[in-house]
Design an enzyme around this catalytic site. Structure first.
Site, PDB file in Angstrom:
ATOM      1  N   GLU A 112       0.823  -1.215   0.000  1.00  0.00           N
ATOM      2  CA  GLU A 112       0.000   0.000   0.000  1.00  0.00           C
ATOM      3  C   GLU A 112       0.854   1.262   0.000  1.00  0.00           C
ATOM      4  OE1 GLU A 112      -0.583  -2.703   1.737  1.00  0.00           O
ATOM      5  OE2 GLU A 112      -2.495  -3.325   0.894  1.00  0.00           O
ATOM      6  N   HIS A 157     -11.515  -6.542   8.275  1.00  0.00           N
ATOM      7  CA  HIS A 157     -12.144  -6.273   6.974  1.00  0.00           C
ATOM      8  C   HIS A 157     -13.436  -5.489   7.170  1.00  0.00           C
ATOM      9  CE1 HIS A 157      -9.480  -9.593   5.793  1.00  0.00           C
ATOM     10  NE2 HIS A 157      -9.637  -9.201   4.541  1.00  0.00           N
TER      11      HIS A 157
END
Ligand SMILES: Cc1ncc(C[n+]2csc(CCOP(=O)(O)OP(=O)(O)O)c2C)c(N)n1
Length: 659
Positions: free
Chosen positions: A398, A465
């Site tokens: 990322e 998540h």
């Protein structure tokens, strides 16, 4: 090597390099004097390492980007920055490159193709990747060069940036300036391999180790590499051996460094060696060397006095606030009247596709976004239409990709970076909050990056998540935070976010993707950022909310037909639409702030405080908040159900109405 070079290198080039090498040394000598006199506050010395900055910079073309660190004064001087302005920067003056907002070498200048560091060191390696990617995409025969110390090579960003550069074959020269110490940490406590350059084959790239105190070796190596990379784009790792001849910064001393090392490296001083070489080859005389020094000292002294004569910077609050964002020239275009039924997910996909058509300079980057279409299938079919150059699968990293987004922006491009799940943004947080968010305020460089954040709970996906992490970003000046709740808004706001030249965190609630649909205008249109939307007017109670909260509020209102609800959808969380909040508060005098995010430190606290401070007289009851439990998001359905704010919504509304 040096002898053979002499034949091919003209005396005038050799003498020019001499001046370039001396200049940072003489500036530093002046700075150390000023430090002792208490006229400057802090100094990171690069004495003894100048051959690296100067050799690398002189070897590149002036329009090729360089990303220096805190010991690379020679980059700035070789690029011929006006010295008075450079010193004004060190002094924190208005005339400096950051208008007094950041210190020392923490600045860039587009005029000189320099991107300065942020304190975190490693992140700029990825910014170099982005600049180099822009060169590749624009088919420019250019190279980008970035520096790191050997300490910085232990950072995760070093690995991410080199790996991305290699996978994408980006034209970047990564220069490791191995000066023996990272603050007080010797190389033996920093890494275990023999040489840092040994890692290059592991990344699938060439690696070269050179003597960083030999100006001509640095200059010829980098010139040769640059020429070759311009023809055949690829990354190369160059390790320059050198030594840090002073403390980490002047106040921190050198007690931990054995004296013999200073003696040994003192004899390898790059200026001593270069001047000796020039004398031996009859290019420089003692008289000539003296003259150069005198001229440079004169220039430096004049510039120092000019910088000192400048008045201290004066704060103007509107000006400071006004420089947080790049002025946004988003043309709000009205939606067409022809519509098509779209789910939330389709509307986002449509907005993104139209933006890619509208902006040829826009690139989408993320894990599995190309052939696979992204885990939520937002970019399904994009690869066929836009090709793999613009729809870029990324390695699993990322931070490097977010940094590359800034690099693309510096090179005049736009990017959308997809987080596979909003939770994973934690692996790229420094790039967002320190690099993207602060670039404009610090040195006037915008970060034209939209970070797409599939967020939220309700799908039994557990603590990693499902998080709502928008409040991590609403507390960061320089970012815009957008959070739509309906398909038509999602499309128009995404288009506007991509048009906006500032960094935008764009939240998409995953549970909305396939659960809500509506008629959405066809074609390209944008909705204004920073404007809330009145979902419905009402008289009894106001719910201020966003994202999934809007659905919950509508359901609650539908289930209580005898109560008149005013529902405000904030749509943009930073900057907030205070005028709309005021109207919503005044409409009923009873206010509930609802969000899926957890309670403590959530945006509800901020809005509640604002209402208490500015609209107290309009209230008939205390402002109430309804948020999720202050726990991580649990997995099992009964636990997740009771975690979520919606399980307490009806009760909170009743409490508020009864008050
Ligand atoms: C993320 C981060 N951790 C720690 C620091 C503090 N720090 C600044 S410079 C430095 C040493 C860096 O060593 P190196 O990369 O070898 O560069 P050098 O200073 O030797 O030129 C440290 C620990 C920092 N700026 N950023």
């Amino acid at each position: 090597m040096e002898a053979s070079l002499h034949h091919s290198t003209s005396s005038s080039l050799l003498l020019d390099l001499h001046k370039l090498l001396l200049k940072p040394r003489l500036i530093e000598e002046k700075m150390l004097l000023l430090l002792r006199q208490g006229r400057i506050s802090k100094w990171f010395s690069g004495i003894g390492q100048e051959a690296i900055s100067v050799g690398c910079t002189a070897a590149l073309h002036d329009d090729e980007w360089i990303l220096p660190l805190h010991r690379n004064l020679g980059v700035f001087t070789t690029r011929q920055l006006p010295l008075a302005r450079l010193f004004a920067q060190f002094q924190g003056r208005e005339e400096g490159y950051t208008k007094g907002r950041d210190r020392s070498f923490h600045f860039g200048t587009r005029d000189h193709h320099i991107v300065g560091m942020i304190s975190h060191l490693g992140p700029q390696l990825s910014v170099a990747d982005g600049i180099a990617l822009a060169h590749t995409l624009k088919k420019e025969a250019k190279v980008c060069l970035t520096f790191t110390g050997e300490g910085g090579t232990s950072q995760g960003e070093f690995h991410e940036a080199l790996n991305v550069a290699s996978v994408w074959q980006l034209p970047v020269i990564f220069v490791v300036e191995n000066n023996g110490y990272g603050l007080s940490t010797p190389t033996s406590e920093q890494y275990r391999c023999e040489d840092i350059v040994d890692r290059a084959p592991g990344y699938g790239m060439e690696g070269i180790k050179i003597d960083g105190n030999d100006l001509l070796e640095v200059y010829t190596t980098i010139s040769g590499l640059a020429k070759s990379i311009r023809r055949d784009p690829r990354p190369v790792l160059v390790e320059c051996t050198t030594f840090r001849m002073r403390g980490h910064e002047e106040a921190s001393g050198t007690k931990y460094v054995p004296k013999e090392l200073f003696e040994e490296w003192g004899t390898k001083d790059p200026i001593l060696r270069y001047e000796r070489y020039l004398r031996e080859h009859g290019v420089l005389t003692d008289e000539g060397a003296k003259e150069v020094r005198e001229k440079l000292n004169e220039e430096i002294n004049l510039a120092v006095e000019e910088a000192f004569s400048l008045p201290p910077v004066v704060s103007s609050v509107p000006k400071e606030l006004g420089d947080v964002y790049r002025e946004s020239k988003v043309l709000v275009s009205s939606p067409s009247s022809s519509t098509r039924k779209m789910r939330f997910v389709d509307a986002i996909s449509d907005g993104l596709r139209l933006s890619l058509r509208h902006h040829p300079e826009l690139v989408l980057m993320g894990q599995d976004v190309a052939l696979y279409g992204g885990v939520f299938k937002i970019s399904e079919g994009f690869l066929e239409e836009f090709g793999q150059e613009r729809i870029r699968n990324t390695p699993l990293c990322e931070s490097a990709i977010l940094g590359a987004g800034l690099g693309l922006s510096i090179a005049g491009m736009k990017s959308v970076v997809e987080m596979q799940f909003a939770d994973f943004v934690s692996c790229g947080i420094t790039q967002i909050v320190n690099n993207l968010a602060k670039a404009h305020y610090r040195w006037g460089q915008n970060a034209d990056v939209v970070v797409r954040m599939p967020t939220g709970a309700g799908t039994g996906a557990g603590p990693f998540h499902s998080q709502s992490n928008e409040a991590w970003f609403t507390h960061t000046p320089g970012l815009k935070v957008v959070y739509p709740s309906s398909p038509a808004d999602a499309k128009g706001l995404l288009i506007a976010s991509i048009e906006d030249p500032n960094p935008v965190m764009f939240f998409e609630h995953k549970a909305l993707y396939r659960s809500v649909s509506e008629e959405v205008p066809e074609g390209y249109y944008s909705l204004p950022l920073g404007e809330a939307w009145v979902v419905q007017e009402g008289e009894d109670v106001t719910i201020i909310t966003y994202g999934m909260g809007v659905e919950w509020a509508k359901r609650a209102a539908g289930a209580m037909p005898d109560t008149s609800f005013y529902i405000l959808d904030l749509r943009t969380l930073l900057p907030l639409d205070y005028a709309a909040i005021e109207r919503a508060v005044r409409a009923t005098g009873r206010v509930l702030i609802l969000h899926e995010d957890t309670l403590i430190g959530g945006l509800g606290g901020e809005i509640g405080a604002y209402i208490g401070e500015h609209l107290f007289e309009a209230l008939d009851a205390p402002v109430m908040r309804c948020a999720s439990l202050d726990t991580p998001v649990p997995f099992a359905a009964p636990l997740e159900e009771s975690f979520l704010a919606k399980s307490r919504l009806d009760e909170t509304i009743r409490r508020l109405l009864k008050y």
